[in-house]
Design a protein around this motif. Structure first.
Motif, PDB file in Angstrom:
ATOM      1  N   VAL A 231       4.492  10.892  -0.451  1.00 38.73           N
ATOM      2  CA  VAL A 231       5.285  11.751  -1.620  1.00 38.73           C
ATOM      3  C   VAL A 231       4.899  13.095  -1.914  1.00 38.73           C
ATOM      4  CG1 VAL A 231       5.826  11.509  -4.238  1.00 38.73           C
ATOM      5  CG2 VAL A 231       5.858   9.242  -2.782  1.00 38.73           C
ATOM      6  N   ASP A 232       5.800  13.976  -1.550  1.00 33.41           N
ATOM      7  CA  ASP A 232       5.316  15.443  -1.843  1.00 33.41           C
ATOM      8  C   ASP A 232       4.152  15.642  -0.861  1.00 33.41           C
ATOM      9  OD1 ASP A 232       7.405  15.629  -3.873  1.00 33.41           O
ATOM     10  OD2 ASP A 232       5.956  15.191  -5.621  1.00 33.41           O
ATOM     11  N   GLY A 233       4.073  15.010   0.136  1.00 28.21           N
ATOM     12  CA  GLY A 233       2.910  15.586   1.195  1.00 28.21           C
ATOM     13  C   GLY A 233       1.509  15.586   0.528  1.00 28.21           C
ATOM     14  N   HIS A 234       1.496  14.981  -0.634  1.00 27.04           N
ATOM     15  CA  HIS A 234       0.135  14.969  -1.294  1.00 27.04           C
ATOM     16  C   HIS A 234      -0.403  13.439  -1.512  1.00 27.04           C
ATOM     17  CE1 HIS A 234      -2.781  16.420  -4.210  1.00 27.04           C
ATOM     18  NE2 HIS A 234      -2.421  15.469  -4.989  1.00 27.04           N
ATOM     19  N   ILE A 235       0.599  12.454  -1.948  1.00 29.86           N
ATOM     20  CA  ILE A 235      -0.052  10.999  -2.127  1.00 29.86           C
ATOM     21  C   ILE A 235       0.805  10.223  -1.059  1.00 29.86           C
ATOM     22  CG2 ILE A 235       0.247   9.205  -3.835  1.00 29.86           C
ATOM     23  CD1 ILE A 235       0.653  11.342  -5.843  1.00 29.86           C
ATOM     24  N   GLY A 236      -0.309   9.416  -0.525  1.00 28.76           N
ATOM     25  CA  GLY A 236       0.016   8.412   0.676  1.00 28.76           C
ATOM     26  C   GLY A 236      -0.258   7.034   0.212  1.00 28.76           C
ATOM     27  N   PHE A 237       0.454   6.191   1.093  1.00 27.51           N
ATOM     28  CA  PHE A 237       0.400   4.744   0.928  1.00 27.51           C
ATOM     29  C   PHE A 237       0.285   4.317   2.568  1.00 27.51           C
ATOM     30  CE2 PHE A 237       1.982   5.667  -3.235  1.00 27.51           C
ATOM     31  CZ  PHE A 237       1.334   4.720  -4.200  1.00 27.51           C
ATOM     32  N   THR A 238      -0.584   3.405   2.858  1.00 28.80           N
ATOM     33  CA  THR A 238      -0.708   2.742   4.147  1.00 28.80           C
ATOM     34  C   THR A 238      -1.653   1.206   3.751  1.00 28.80           C
ATOM     35  OG1 THR A 238      -0.896   3.157   6.345  1.00 28.80           O
ATOM     36  CG2 THR A 238      -2.704   3.786   5.116  1.00 28.80           C
ATOM     37  N   GLY A 239      -1.275   0.751   5.036  1.00 29.93           N
ATOM     38  CA  GLY A 239      -1.953  -0.678   4.939  1.00 29.93           C
ATOM     39  C   GLY A 239      -1.261  -1.577   5.553  1.00 29.93           C
ATOM     40  N   GLY A 240      -1.317  -2.983   5.139  1.00 29.13           N
ATOM     41  CA  GLY A 240      -0.497  -3.938   5.816  1.00 29.13           C
ATOM     42  C   GLY A 240       0.749  -4.501   5.172  1.00 29.13           C
ATOM     43  N   MET A 241       1.047  -4.170   4.185  1.00 27.47           N
ATOM     44  CA  MET A 241       2.028  -4.621   3.484  1.00 27.47           C
ATOM     45  C   MET A 241       3.389  -4.265   3.682  1.00 27.47           C
ATOM     46  SD  MET A 241       0.916  -5.225  -0.629  1.00 27.47           S
ATOM     47  CE  MET A 241       2.191  -6.482  -0.717  1.00 27.47           C
ATOM     48  N   ASN A 242       4.491  -5.114   4.077  1.00 32.82           N
ATOM     49  CA  ASN A 242       5.734  -4.814   4.225  1.00 32.82           C
ATOM     50  C   ASN A 242       6.331  -4.871   2.807  1.00 32.82           C
ATOM     51  OD1 ASN A 242       6.035  -5.020   7.237  1.00 32.82           O
ATOM     52  ND2 ASN A 242       5.499  -7.149   6.912  1.00 32.82           N
ATOM     53  N   ILE A 243       7.746  -4.855   2.654  1.00 32.51           N
ATOM     54  CA  ILE A 243       8.305  -4.701   1.222  1.00 32.51           C
ATOM     55  C   ILE A 243       9.080  -5.948   1.260  1.00 32.51           C
ATOM     56  CG2 ILE A 243       9.968  -3.605  -0.294  1.00 32.51           C
ATOM     57  CD1 ILE A 243       9.026  -1.164   1.290  1.00 32.51           C
ATOM     58  N   ARG A 244       8.480  -7.072   0.487  1.00 30.36           N
ATOM     59  CA  ARG A 244       8.980  -8.445   0.203  1.00 30.36           C
ATOM     60  C   ARG A 244       8.420  -9.134  -1.057  1.00 30.36           C
ATOM     61  NH1 ARG A 244       8.637 -11.769   5.866  1.00 30.36           N
ATOM     62  NH2 ARG A 244      10.704 -12.026   5.414  1.00 30.36           N
ATOM     63  N   ALA A 245       9.514  -9.702  -1.460  1.00 33.81           N
ATOM     64  CA  ALA A 245       9.056 -10.349  -2.737  1.00 33.81           C
ATOM     65  C   ALA A 245       8.022 -11.514  -2.762  1.00 33.81           C
ATOM     66  CB  ALA A 245      10.511 -10.909  -3.366  1.00 33.81           C
ATOM     67  N   GLY A 246       7.853 -11.897  -1.764  1.00 37.16           N
ATOM     68  CA  GLY A 246       6.933 -12.989  -1.571  1.00 37.16           C
ATOM     69  C   GLY A 246       5.530 -12.709  -1.663  1.00 37.16           C
ATOM     70  N   PHE A 247       5.295 -11.339  -1.960  1.00 33.33           N
ATOM     71  CA  PHE A 247       3.752 -10.864  -2.133  1.00 33.33           C
ATOM     72  C   PHE A 247       4.058 -10.592  -3.550  1.00 33.33           C
ATOM     73  CE2 PHE A 247       4.483  -9.471   2.184  1.00 33.33           C
ATOM     74  CZ  PHE A 247       3.463 -10.164   2.855  1.00 33.33           C
ATOM     75  N   VAL A 248       4.735 -10.806  -4.533  1.00 37.41           N
ATOM     76  CA  VAL A 248       4.633 -10.707  -6.028  1.00 37.41           C
ATOM     77  C   VAL A 248       4.626 -12.164  -6.877  1.00 37.41           C
ATOM     78  CG1 VAL A 248       6.151  -9.724  -8.063  1.00 37.41           C
ATOM     79  CG2 VAL A 248       6.192  -8.719  -5.696  1.00 37.41           C
ATOM     80  N   SER A 249       3.720 -12.193  -7.533  1.00 33.86           N
ATOM     81  CA  SER A 249       3.345 -13.526  -8.237  1.00 33.86           C
ATOM     82  C   SER A 249       4.483 -13.660  -9.253  1.00 33.86           C
ATOM     83  CB  SER A 249       2.052 -13.244  -9.255  1.00 33.86           C
ATOM     84  OG  SER A 249       2.182 -12.179 -10.023  1.00 33.86           O
ATOM     85  N   ALA A 250       5.363 -12.810  -9.955  1.00 30.49           N
ATOM     86  CA  ALA A 250       6.323 -13.223 -10.766  1.00 30.49           C
ATOM     87  C   ALA A 250       7.629 -13.802 -10.039  1.00 30.49           C
ATOM     88  CB  ALA A 250       6.839 -12.019 -11.495  1.00 30.49           C
ATOM     89  N   VAL A 251       7.696 -13.469  -8.694  1.00 30.60           N
ATOM     90  CA  VAL A 251       8.792 -13.923  -8.033  1.00 30.60           C
ATOM     91  C   VAL A 251       8.392 -15.148  -7.277  1.00 30.60           C
ATOM     92  CG1 VAL A 251      10.319 -13.372  -6.318  1.00 30.60           C
ATOM     93  CG2 VAL A 251       9.738 -11.640  -7.667  1.00 30.60           C
ATOM     94  N   ALA A 252       7.187 -15.021  -6.472  1.00 34.04           N
ATOM     95  CA  ALA A 252       6.819 -16.081  -5.623  1.00 34.04           C
ATOM     96  C   ALA A 252       6.049 -17.253  -6.218  1.00 34.04           C
ATOM     97  CB  ALA A 252       5.979 -15.629  -4.465  1.00 34.04           C
ATOM     98  N   GLY A 253       5.397 -16.957  -7.337  1.00 36.48           N
ATOM     99  CA  GLY A 253       4.657 -18.043  -8.170  1.00 36.48           C
ATOM    100  C   GLY A 253       3.566 -18.482  -7.257  1.00 36.48           C
ATOM    101  N   SER A 254       3.514 -19.887  -7.233  1.00 33.77           N
ATOM    102  CA  SER A 254       2.419 -20.491  -6.535  1.00 33.77           C
ATOM    103  C   SER A 254       2.425 -20.345  -5.067  1.00 33.77           C
ATOM    104  CB  SER A 254       2.080 -22.060  -6.996  1.00 33.77           C
ATOM    105  OG  SER A 254       3.453 -22.724  -6.561  1.00 33.77           O
ATOM    106  N   ASP A 255       3.454 -19.929  -4.634  1.00 32.66           N
ATOM    107  CA  ASP A 255       3.626 -19.557  -2.927  1.00 32.66           C
ATOM    108  C   ASP A 255       3.338 -18.083  -2.817  1.00 32.66           C
ATOM    109  OD1 ASP A 255       4.175 -22.430  -2.713  1.00 32.66           O
ATOM    110  OD2 ASP A 255       6.233 -22.167  -3.093  1.00 32.66           O
TER     111      ASP A 255
END
Length: 485
Positions: A231-255
């Motif tokens: 963002v704006d050439g100043h803030i970056g994000f990287t790593g292993g995460m795709n964009i999926r609801a399965g990584f959010v507790s409120a959506v995926a719950g115990s799974d």
């Protein structure tokens, strides 16, 4: 005309034989001359010779690397050629922050990456979608001039649509946006998110949709597995995460599945921008200008650490991560921690890991107890005895699937990003990782890995031997196909 027709009817077996010799021989010679891995060369030559007509076609589709000789290089993007060599970005000294044994690893990185190791970076660890996605959305909401987003999987679900909404709002503010999604990864959800992005007027593209030039098909063996948000050439994000609801507790719950991502500030963000810009230009032929997509303000929060990006893929950076990990195993003096969802290193990397263990280095390898890819799990299991027999400790985690790719050496050096330790990531995919020289960052990652070990069972030779023979045979057969899983 009748004589020609008669000639083909009479001699078609001979013509087919000559054609098969010509096509098969040409393909076999090409494989023998271009494959650097002797096992790959033998395998392809065998396939071609066993089926002289079908074999060459399979080789044409899946065996020829069309990317390595393309113009995907720094010289292609004139506007970004100086981004990583900016003289006012401090070069890093790793002796004080990591230890003297890492000087040789730093030199190796200089030669492999062609990105300089820069000091002055702030790196924040984000665990799971509960931390990563809100941080990414906040950055997008605060964007002033540009947003570059690249990912392997971008699902059209509740979390994916939140990011789309934030992108639409940014576009309405006049922010320049580019979104690049892998052609294979885009198919993980229906309808594909690319349709929604196009409907909303977000400039977007699919990576590697037409590699052969005449067949509209994604190339399964050349995927962009990179995860980048700048963002704006100043803030970056990287790593292993795709964009999926399965990584959010409120959506995926115990799974809920787990993963690890990183928010970065500092000169290393320029390297993230460069990788994105080259992939975007390769896909769309559009060059991204420095002023819009980069920043010369590298002021970052404390603490600040040395870091750099390591890009790898079937181009000029073939085996970059593979070589970095070989070097890391060689300099280790006390402890190697490896967490990978897909642990299928080749014999060379296995040898380096095993040699470290035989030198007395504590080697912990953490893999999921519940894997999302059953065939990969079978192949992994078939290979575990090789590391256990040499003194490595292997842990299967009794919890939900963890997609994190994390490595630390001696509590001082960390390697994080998109690369799995399997043939696809190490040879076939376009990957992006980051090496970090910092005891504080290493301690954070060690704590994450150790927390997984605390809820894991040790894999033993006795336990592997107790697996029924039919399952062990199944595992070994699937292991033979591991380069293509």
């Amino acid at each position: 005309m009748a004589s020609v027709h008669y000639f083909f009817l009479e001699y078609w077996p001979h013509l087919a034989f000559i054609l098969s010799l010509a096509v098969g021989g040409t393909a076999a010679i090409h494989a023998a001359m271009t494959k650097n891995d002797v096992r790959a060369a033998i395998g392809w030559v065998g396939i071609i010779m066993m089926s002289p007509l079908l074999g060459p076609f399979i080789y044409l589709v899946a065996g020829i690397n069309r990317i390595r000789h393309d113009h995907i290089s720094e010289q292609r993007n004139k506007n970004l050629k100086d981004y990583s060599g900016a003289q006012d970005a401090p070069l890093a000294d790793v002796t004080d922050v990591a230890g003297p044994q890492f000087q040789s690893l730093r030199v190796l990185g200089d030669r492999i990456s062609r990105f300089p190791l820069r000091d002055g970076n702030h790196i924040q660890t984000l665990v799971g979608g509960d931390q990563a996605y809100p941080a990414m959305i906040t950055a997008i909401q605060n964007a002033k001039k540009s947003i570059a987003l690249q990912t392997y999987i971008f699902d059209n679900d509740i979390e994916g649509r939140k990011i789309v909404d934030a992108l639409v709002q940014a576009k309405e503010r006049g922010v320049e946006i580019r979104v690049l999604i892998d052609a294979i990864g885009s198919k993980y959800s229906r309808p594909q998110i690319i349709r929604l992005l196009r409907k909303k007027g977000i400039p977007c593209a699919l990576f590697m949709t037409n590699p052969l030039g005449f067949l509209r098909m994604p190339y399964a063996n050349l995927r962009s597995h990179r995860k980048i948000l700048v963002v704006d050439g100043h803030i970056g994000f990287t790593g292993g995460m795709n964009i999926r609801a399965g990584f959010v507790s409120a959506v995926a719950g115990s799974d809920m599945s787990s993963d690890t991502h990183f928010r970065v500030e500092g000169p290393v963000v320029l390297q993230l921008v460069s990788v994105f810009a080259h992939d975007w230009e390769f896909t769309t032929k559009e060059a991204l200008g420095f002023e819009t997509w980069c920043s010369t303000d590298w002021e970052a929060a404390e603490p600040q650490v040395p870091a750099r990006c390591i890009r790898s893929g079937p181009d000029r950076y073939m085996a970059a991560t593979h070589n970095m990990l070989l070097g890391a195993c060689a300099v280790a003096q006390r402890h190697i921690r490896i967490q990978s969802p897909y642990f299928l290193p080749d014999q060379i990397l296995l040898g380096a890991i095993n040699t470290a263990a035989r030198r007395g280095i504590v080697v912990d390898i953490v893999i999921p107890g519940r894997n999302n890819l059953r065939l990969v799990n079978y192949a992994m299991t078939a290979q575990l005895d090789e590391v256990i027999r040499n003194g490595c400790r292997v842990w299967r985690v009794n919890d939900n699937f963890n997609h994190s790719k994390l490595i630390t050496i001696d509590g001082s050096w960390s390697y994080v990003g998109s690369s799995n330790l399997d043939p696809r990531s190490l040879r076939l995919n376009f990957e992006l990782d980051m090496e970090v020289y910092s005891r504080d960052t290493a301690r954070e990652i060690e704590a994450l890995i150790d927390s997984e070990i605390a809820k894991a069972d040790a894999v033993t030779l006795q336990g592997l031997a107790q697996i029924p023979f039919r399952k062990r045979l199944r595992n070994r057969v699937i292991w033979l196909a591991s380069p293509y899983l």
